[in-house]
Design an enzyme around this catalytic site. Structure first.
Site, PDB file in Angstrom:
ATOM      1  N   ASP A  56       8.809 -16.008  27.751  1.00  0.00           N
ATOM      2  CA  ASP A  56       8.670 -14.665  28.296  1.00  0.00           C
ATOM      3  C   ASP A  56       8.999 -14.734  29.793  1.00  0.00           C
ATOM      4  OD1 ASP A  56       7.612 -11.946  28.601  1.00  0.00           O
ATOM      5  OD2 ASP A  56       5.910 -12.942  29.558  1.00  0.00           O
ATOM      6  N   ASP A  80       8.047 -12.015  32.609  1.00  0.00           N
ATOM      7  CA  ASP A  80       7.036 -11.512  33.554  1.00  0.00           C
ATOM      8  C   ASP A  80       5.631 -12.014  33.205  1.00  0.00           C
ATOM      9  OD1 ASP A  80       8.921  -9.741  35.019  1.00  0.00           O
ATOM     10  OD2 ASP A  80       9.072  -8.816  33.046  1.00  0.00           O
TER      11      ASP A  80
END
Ligand SMILES: [Mg+2]
Ligand SMILES: [Zn+2]
Length: 203
Positions: free
Chosen positions: A9, A11
């Site tokens: 991922d 953020d």
């Protein structure tokens, strides 16, 4: 032969969210200048790559669908992140983005609004990356900081690693979400999570 991969991922996992102390809001980085690589991230990525894992990014970026940022800004920021990591000696083999959002927002690009198969917790980005990079899904990991990352990993038949700061229970992404699948491993930083992954016996 299929390789082991680590899908990441963006953020809250690789880079920090952007906090505006005046407005008290938290947004995701949408300009290269806003990229703050999280402590431990580079070291963790180096260790995982050094152990033979192929690295890729899978990120939901609904800002253009919501009318918050132009799509070009999201692409520039993603490219800048990959460049930044390369300069630090970390190669990212592929970057997948879901640009969609189910409801969108005022001024959002209509072409990006609606249901899709790629927005996490759906597994579309993960399965596409696994296919394109010829990954052994059962031996590969999705690492993120949100329940949707864990759910996407499960739906794709991958292992799940969760970045969470156990000292801050009020921010725990699993708080109050009793039905969510548990991650296989959790740690407050990517270097610590990488150490846990690398300490596992090879099946
Ligand atoms: Mg995240
Ligand atoms: Zn999508």
């Amino acid at each position: 032969m299929a390789r082991r991969g680590i899908l990441l991922d963006r953020d809250g996992t690789l880079i920090d969210v952007v906090r505006d102390p005046e407005l008290g809001v938290v947004v995701t980085a949408f300009h290269p200048d806003q990229i703050r690589v999280l402590p431990g991230a580079i070291e963790g990525l180096r260790r995982l790559a050094g152990a033979g894992f192929l690295l890729a990014i899978a990120t939901n970026q609904p800002g253009a669908a919501k009318g918050q940022v132009p799509w070009g800004a999201i692409e520039r920021t993603n490219r800048a992140l990959v460049d930044r990591l390369r300069e630090a000696g970390v190669a990212i083999a592929a970057l997948a983005v879901c640009p969609h959002h189910p409801e969108g927002g005022p001024g959002g690009d209509p072409a990006l609004i609606g249901p899709c198969d790629c927005r996490k917790p759906k597994p579309g980005m993960l399965t596409a990356l696994a296919r394109d990079l010829d990954l052994d899904t059962a031996a590969s990991w999705m690492i993120g900081d949100a329940p949707s990352d864990v759910a996407a990993a499960r739906a794709a038949g991958m292992r799940a690693g969760l970045i969470m700061d156990g000292r801050r229970c009020e921010l725990c992404p699993l708080r109050g979400e009793a039905d969510l699948p548990c991650p296989d491993r959790a740690a407050p930083r990517l270097d610590l999570l990488a150490a846990e992954i690398l300490a596992e016996p090879r099946g």
